[in-house]
Design an enzyme around this catalytic site. Structure first.
Site, short mmCIF file in Angstrom:
data_model
loop_
_atom_site.label_atom_id
_atom_site.label_comp_id
_atom_site.label_asym_id
_atom_site.label_seq_id
_atom_site.Cartn_x
_atom_site.Cartn_y
_atom_site.Cartn_z
N GLY A 1 1.93 2.38 11.16
CA GLY A 1 2.97 3.40 10.94
C GLY A 1 3.55 3.67 12.01
O GLY A 1 4.27 4.92 12.05
N SER B 1 2.59 -2.00 10.65
CA SER B 1 4.17 -2.03 10.94
C SER B 1 4.70 -3.47 10.60
O SER B 1 5.81 -3.79 11.44
CB SER B 1 4.41 -1.45 12.54
OG SER B 1 4.05 -0.17 12.75
N HIS C 1 -9.85 1.25 4.25
CA HIS C 1 -8.43 1.67 5.06
C HIS C 1 -8.83 2.34 6.11
O HIS C 1 -9.69 3.35 6.00
CB HIS C 1 -7.39 2.15 4.38
CG HIS C 1 -5.99 2.06 4.90
ND1 HIS C 1 -5.69 2.85 5.82
CD2 HIS C 1 -5.15 1.10 4.73
CE1 HIS C 1 -4.43 2.78 6.39
NE2 HIS C 1 -4.18 1.50 5.52
N ASN D 1 0.71 -1.06 0.12
CA ASN D 1 -0.13 -0.03 -0.12
C ASN D 1 0.93 1.24 0.14
O ASN D 1 1.43 1.61 0.98
CB ASN D 1 -0.98 -0.11 1.18
CG ASN D 1 -1.66 1.23 1.22
OD1 ASN D 1 -1.83 1.97 0.65
ND2 ASN D 1 -2.38 1.31 2.38
N TRP D 2 1.19 1.95 -1.20
CA TRP D 2 2.00 3.01 -1.34
C TRP D 2 1.27 4.37 -0.85
O TRP D 2 1.93 5.43 -0.76
CB TRP D 2 2.43 3.10 -2.83
CG TRP D 2 3.33 1.95 -2.98
CD1 TRP D 2 3.83 0.92 -2.29
CD2 TRP D 2 4.04 1.84 -4.53
NE1 TRP D 2 4.78 0.40 -2.98
CE2 TRP D 2 5.14 0.71 -4.09
CE3 TRP D 2 3.93 2.32 -5.60
CZ2 TRP D 2 5.68 0.27 -5.31
CZ3 TRP D 2 4.46 1.80 -6.75
CH2 TRP D 2 5.39 0.61 -6.38
N LYS D 3 0.03 4.31 -0.39
CA LYS D 3 -0.78 5.34 0.17
C LYS D 3 -0.25 6.45 -0.76
O LYS D 3 -0.43 6.65 -1.95
CB LYS D 3 -0.31 5.56 1.59
CG LYS D 3 -0.44 4.47 2.41
CD LYS D 3 -0.28 4.50 3.75
CE LYS D 3 -0.37 3.38 4.70
NZ LYS D 3 -0.40 3.53 6.16
N GLU E 1 -6.10 -4.82 10.65
CA GLU E 1 -4.92 -3.88 10.77
C GLU E 1 -5.36 -2.91 12.13
O GLU E 1 -6.12 -1.93 11.86
CB GLU E 1 -5.05 -2.68 9.44
CG GLU E 1 -4.39 -3.59 8.43
CD GLU E 1 -3.73 -2.38 7.31
OE1 GLU E 1 -2.68 -2.65 7.00
OE2 GLU E 1 -4.40 -1.30 7.03
N GLY F 1 2.63 -1.09 4.53
CA GLY F 1 2.84 0.52 3.97
C GLY F 1 4.01 0.70 3.90
O GLY F 1 4.70 0.37 2.78
N GLY F 2 4.79 1.33 4.97
CA GLY F 2 6.19 1.73 4.86
C GLY F 2 6.99 1.13 4.34
O GLY F 2 8.00 1.33 3.58
N GLU G 1 -7.32 4.86 7.30
CA GLU G 1 -7.12 6.29 7.09
C GLU G 1 -8.29 6.74 6.25
O GLU G 1 -8.36 8.23 6.23
CB GLU G 1 -5.65 6.56 6.30
CG GLU G 1 -4.54 5.94 7.10
CD GLU G 1 -3.41 5.52 6.49
OE1 GLU G 1 -3.20 5.55 5.37
OE2 GLU G 1 -2.27 5.18 7.31
P1 PGA Z 1 2.34 0.21 7.67
O1 PGA Z 1 0.86 0.67 7.08
O2 PGA Z 1 3.06 -1.06 7.35
O3 PGA Z 1 3.37 1.51 7.49
O4 PGA Z 1 2.10 0.35 8.96
C1 PGA Z 1 0.10 -0.47 6.76
C2 PGA Z 1 -1.35 0.02 6.28
O5 PGA Z 1 -1.42 1.08 6.53
O6 PGA Z 1 -1.75 -0.80 5.26
#
Ligand code: PGA
Length: 257
Positions: free
Chosen positions: A173, A214, A95, A8-10, A167, A235-236, A97
């Site tokens: 994050g 994470s 998600h 997930n490159w957001k 999640e 994500g990251g 977010e």
């Molecule tokens: P993260 O993000 O791996 O940076 O914690 C995961 C996500 O939000 O899908």
């Protein structure tokens, strides 16, 4: 079963940076293929540009959201048929977010139905806030999110695979993933919600449960593997192939070359 690892490159990578990351990911996997389903979800604008670097590879393309109808007066929304048109196969829905910005269980349910109706494979995110966990509501919240989604939905059709990503919002994050036993308890809670609604063979055929929050190359095996989650939403650690590829490799028992 091969794991599903979703990047997930957001809104973290611009168009040029997305093309660069996709190109390097593809080149690395071409040199040394991995037996996993790998899904890359760039920003909407970057999607058409990563088609070329990913073309002919096994890397699947996903989007980070979708609207619940295919056409009409919906300023700023993105249609499932448009996504299909440009080669998108998967879509992240709900998600946290987006939920933080007001997306409800009902919205997530409508988007899931639309995605399935238009041939996109949904990756639906569920998870509690830190307050909900602190007050012992986490299982109830996750169950509500899973059940809300399927209340009005017909059972998944033959060949349809729905990914549910647990999640916990407090783990996204932060560099502090859920303790593996904590995550496992929710994995089982999600599985029970599905089993309460559908026959076991349908659940086995049509649902995969992922962990996200994470995840990195050093901890992914705490979550992904036989008897654990079916994959991860990352994500990251997915932004750079130098981290992402070792992450994928480390959760496989064997690799092909
Ligand atoms: P993260 O993000 O791996 O940076 O914690 C995961 C996500 O939000 O899908």
């Amino acid at each position: 079963m091969t794991p599903t690892i979703v990047a997930n490159w957001k809104m973290q990578l611009g168009v040029a940076a997305s093309v660069d990351a996709a190109t390097r990911l593809r080149a690395t996997l071409d040199r040394d293929p991995i037996d996993a389903t790998i899904v890359v979800c760039p920003s909407f604008l970057a999607i058409p540009y990563v088609l070329d670097p990913l073309s002919g590879s096994d890397i699947k393309l996903g989007a980070q959201d979708v609207f619940w109808t295919d056409k009409g007066a919906h300023t700023g929304e993105v249609s499932p048929t448009n996504l299909r048109e440009v080669g998108v196969e998967y879509v992240i829905i709900g998600h946290s977010e987006r939920r933080k910005l007001g997306e409800t269980d009902t919205d997530v349910g409508r988007k899931t139905l639309a995605a399935a109706a238009y041939g996109l494979k949904p990756i639906i995110c569920v998870g509690e806030t830190s307050d909900e966990r602190a007050t012992g509501q986490h299982e109830h919240v996750v169950r509500r999110q899973v059940e809300g989604m399927f209340l009005s939905a017909p059972p998944p059709s033959q060949g349809m695979v729905i990914h549910l990503a647990y999640e916990p919002m407090w783990a996204i994050g932060t560099g502090e993933p859920a303790d593996p036993a904590t995550a496992e308890a929710i994995r089982q809670c999600i599985y029970r919600s599905l089993i309460d609604r559908y026959p076991a063979e349908l659940v086995a055929r049509s649902f995969r449960i992922l962990y996200g929050g994470s995840v990195d190359p050093t901890n992914v095996t705490n979550y992904v593997g036989p008897g654990k989650f079916d994959g991860a939403l990352v994500g990251g650690a997915s932004l750079n192939p130098d981290t992402f590829v070792p992450l994928i490799r480390s959760c496989l028992p064997t690799t092909t070359s």
